[in-house]
Design a protein around this motif. Structure first.
Motif, PDB file in Angstrom:
ATOM      1  N   ALA A 176       0.826  -1.205   0.000  1.00 28.59           N
ATOM      2  CA  ALA A 176       0.000   0.000   0.000  1.00 28.59           C
ATOM      3  C   ALA A 176       0.859   1.253   0.000  1.00 28.59           C
ATOM      4  O   ALA A 176       0.557   2.223  -0.709  1.00 28.59           O
ATOM      5  CB  ALA A 176      -0.928  -0.005   1.208  1.00 28.59           C
ATOM      6  N   LYS A 177       1.928   1.220   0.772  1.00 27.47           N
ATOM      7  CA  LYS A 177       2.800   2.396   0.833  1.00 27.47           C
ATOM      8  C   LYS A 177       3.489   2.640  -0.512  1.00 27.47           C
ATOM      9  O   LYS A 177       3.645   3.785  -0.937  1.00 27.47           O
ATOM     10  CB  LYS A 177       3.827   2.214   1.943  1.00 27.47           C
ATOM     11  N   ASP A 178       3.885   1.571  -1.181  1.00 30.36           N
ATOM     12  CA  ASP A 178       4.498   1.722  -2.504  1.00 30.36           C
ATOM     13  C   ASP A 178       3.510   2.348  -3.493  1.00 30.36           C
ATOM     14  O   ASP A 178       3.871   3.242  -4.270  1.00 30.36           O
ATOM     15  CB  ASP A 178       4.956   0.359  -3.032  1.00 30.36           C
ATOM     16  N   ILE A 179       2.276   1.887  -3.449  1.00 24.00           N
ATOM     17  CA  ILE A 179       1.257   2.440  -4.346  1.00 24.00           C
ATOM     18  C   ILE A 179       0.979   3.899  -3.998  1.00 24.00           C
ATOM     19  O   ILE A 179       0.798   4.744  -4.882  1.00 24.00           O
ATOM     20  CB  ILE A 179      -0.035   1.605  -4.260  1.00 24.00           C
ATOM     21  N   LEU A 180       0.974   4.207  -2.704  1.00 21.50           N
ATOM     22  CA  LEU A 180       0.722   5.584  -2.272  1.00 21.50           C
ATOM     23  C   LEU A 180       1.817   6.518  -2.781  1.00 21.50           C
ATOM     24  O   LEU A 180       1.531   7.648  -3.202  1.00 21.50           O
ATOM     25  CB  LEU A 180       0.628   5.635  -0.750  1.00 21.50           C
ATOM     26  N   TRP A 181       3.064   6.066  -2.756  1.00 20.13           N
ATOM     27  CA  TRP A 181       4.154   6.903  -3.271  1.00 20.13           C
ATOM     28  C   TRP A 181       3.990   7.121  -4.779  1.00 20.13           C
ATOM     29  O   TRP A 181       4.249   8.211  -5.280  1.00 20.13           O
ATOM     30  CB  TRP A 181       5.501   6.278  -2.954  1.00 20.13           C
ATOM     31  N   GLN A 182       3.544   6.107  -5.492  1.00 13.72           N
ATOM     32  CA  GLN A 182       3.248   6.286  -6.913  1.00 13.72           C
ATOM     33  C   GLN A 182       2.173   7.355  -7.109  1.00 13.72           C
ATOM     34  O   GLN A 182       2.240   8.166  -8.043  1.00 13.72           O
ATOM     35  CB  GLN A 182       2.782   4.969  -7.528  1.00 13.72           C
ATOM     36  N   ALA A 183       1.177   7.345  -6.217  1.00 12.94           N
ATOM     37  CA  ALA A 183       0.104   8.343  -6.307  1.00 12.94           C
ATOM     38  C   ALA A 183       0.649   9.745  -6.105  1.00 12.94           C
ATOM     39  O   ALA A 183       0.260  10.688  -6.815  1.00 12.94           O
ATOM     40  CB  ALA A 183      -0.968   8.038  -5.263  1.00 12.94           C
ATOM     41  N   ILE A 184       1.550   9.905  -5.142  1.00 11.83           N
ATOM     42  CA  ILE A 184       2.112  11.233  -4.869  1.00 11.83           C
ATOM     43  C   ILE A 184       2.960  11.697  -6.042  1.00 11.83           C
ATOM     44  O   ILE A 184       2.918  12.879  -6.430  1.00 11.83           O
ATOM     45  CB  ILE A 184       2.931  11.196  -3.565  1.00 11.83           C
ATOM     46  N   GLN A 185       3.711  10.797  -6.640  1.00 11.86           N
ATOM     47  CA  GLN A 185       4.505  11.175  -7.809  1.00 11.86           C
ATOM     48  C   GLN A 185       3.609  11.576  -8.974  1.00 11.86           C
ATOM     49  O   GLN A 185       3.946  12.479  -9.746  1.00 11.86           O
ATOM     50  CB  GLN A 185       5.416  10.015  -8.210  1.00 11.86           C
ATOM     51  N   ALA A 186       2.469  10.907  -9.108  1.00 12.69           N
ATOM     52  CA  ALA A 186       1.547  11.230 -10.199  1.00 12.69           C
ATOM     53  C   ALA A 186       0.819  12.540  -9.953  1.00 12.69           C
ATOM     54  O   ALA A 186       0.541  13.295 -10.903  1.00 12.69           O
ATOM     55  CB  ALA A 186       0.534  10.094 -10.374  1.00 12.69           C
ATOM     56  N   ALA A 187       0.484  12.830  -8.685  1.00  9.41           N
ATOM     57  CA  ALA A 187      -0.288  14.043  -8.339  1.00  9.41           C
ATOM     58  C   ALA A 187       0.145  14.511  -6.953  1.00  9.41           C
ATOM     59  O   ALA A 187      -0.532  14.209  -5.957  1.00  9.41           O
ATOM     60  CB  ALA A 187      -1.776  13.751  -8.382  1.00  9.41           C
TER      61      ALA A 187
END
Length: 349
Positions: A182-193
């Motif tokens: 979940a944390k890895d996906i969340l970091w992807q989200a922050i990089q995207a937006a």
């Protein structure tokens, strides 16, 4: 403070223009049980806060406001039967209205009643990201994790891995028990937006909880380096205010305002943080030149009015009040009336 308007739900009530509002935010971003992240690209009128489990269990009444800002208390069962369910049926072909109803009802703890409405929104919504996101949130809130994951991934296949879809997918994976993924996906989200508030605050809360304050600050600085970011700079400025370094905070605020990349709610965040730490003059210096009642969060205008009031700058306060009254701000009218009385007393004195 964002107030639920009766007109959002029932067309036979007095209508008024709804005030721009932030989307619901997690009360404790790192906690899996917090309210799900919602699309920040869409404005909605929401409850002041999400209903707690105790409020739902005890049948706490729903607080609503009419177009004149008057508070109305409605029993939960009566609200469900006479307002919520009929409104869902009435707005079943209006995606914007249906979205508003679903998100407010989620905050009020009516998730069990919203699965058909979320399915309908997904079918008719012209904003694909919103439809998939809301459907995923409602499924998540009903404990249907595999289905929530599937609908969010389907949204990504259709429109791409947006920050909103990724953040909600992270919530689902977190709820399923895989916090590292979940944390890895969340970091992807922050990089995207990087300016999505819910994902940013959740990420920072995880860093602080798992690694302490130093890691929290390092994570905040890391996000500040991402292209087009400004939300993290507001959070960093808040940190410096708390550490009694107002000059550094003001410099960060000036940088954000100069870049003109902030959203409609940013001025409320800036003025609120400055006011809570006693920097009243800075509110006027930073917010007055850029605040526009027809575009920005009314709370920023109220904070600015309060600053003028406290500094007894009656003429400027009255001028701003006139501009805000020219815009239909619905439930905020009560506060504008209070400021009108205060400035009137100053003028007489």
């Amino acid at each position: 403070m964002f107030k639920r308007l009766l007109s959002v739900f029932s067309s036979n009530k007095s209508s008024g223009k709804t005030a721009p509002a932030s989307t619901p935010k997690p009360a404790t971003p790192a906690a899996p049980a917090s309210p799900s992240v919602t699309p920040t690209v869409i404005s909605a009128t929401t409850s002041t806060k999400a209903a707690t489990p105790a409020e739902i269990e005890n049948g706490e009444p729903i607080t609503a406001y009419d177009a004149q800002g008057r508070q109305v208390m409605v029993p939960r069962n009566e609200w469900r039967e006479k307002v919520l369910l009929p409104s869902i049926a009435e707005k079943s072909n209006d995606p914007d209205a249906l979205y508003n109803i679903i998100m407010t009802a989620l905050n009020d703890g009516f998730a069990k009643d919203l699965v058909p409405a979320a399915e309908r929104l997904l079918a008719i919504d012209t904003i694909a990201e919103r439809g998939y996101t809301v459907h995923g949130i409602v499924l998540l809130e009903n404990g249907r994790l595999p289905e929530a994951e599937a609908t969010l991934k389907a949204g990504m296949q259709k429109i791409g891995a947006t920050g909103t879809l990724l953040t909600n997918l992270a919530k689902v994976i977190w709820e399923a028990g895989d916090q590292a993924a979940a944390k890895d996906i969340l970091w992807q989200a922050i990089q995207a937006a990087p300016n999505l508030e819910n994902s940013l605050m959740w990420w920072l809360a995880i860093e602080r909880e798992q690694h302490g304050d130093v890691a929290y600050l390092e994570a905040l600085h890391t996000v500040c380096t991402l292209p087009q970011t400004w939300r993290a700079q507001l959070v960093l400025a808040q940190y410096y205010l708390e550490q009694n370094h107002p000059e550094t905070a003001v410099n960060l605020y000036q940088k954000v305002l100069h870049a003109k990349l902030f959203d409609a709610s940013a001025l409320a965040s800036i003025s609120g943080a400055l006011g809570s730490h006693g920097h009243i003059t800075n509110i006027i210096e930073l917010i007055a030149p850029v605040y526009q009642p027809e575009r920005h969060d009314p709370m920023a205008g109220l904070n600015l009015l309060r600053a003028y009031q406290q500094l007894r700058r009656n003429k400027e306060g009255q001028a701003l009040l006139n501009k805000m009254r020219a815009v239909d701000l619905g439930p905020y009218q009560h506060y504008l009336n209070e400021f009108a009385r205060s400035f009137g007393e100053m003028r007489v004195a």
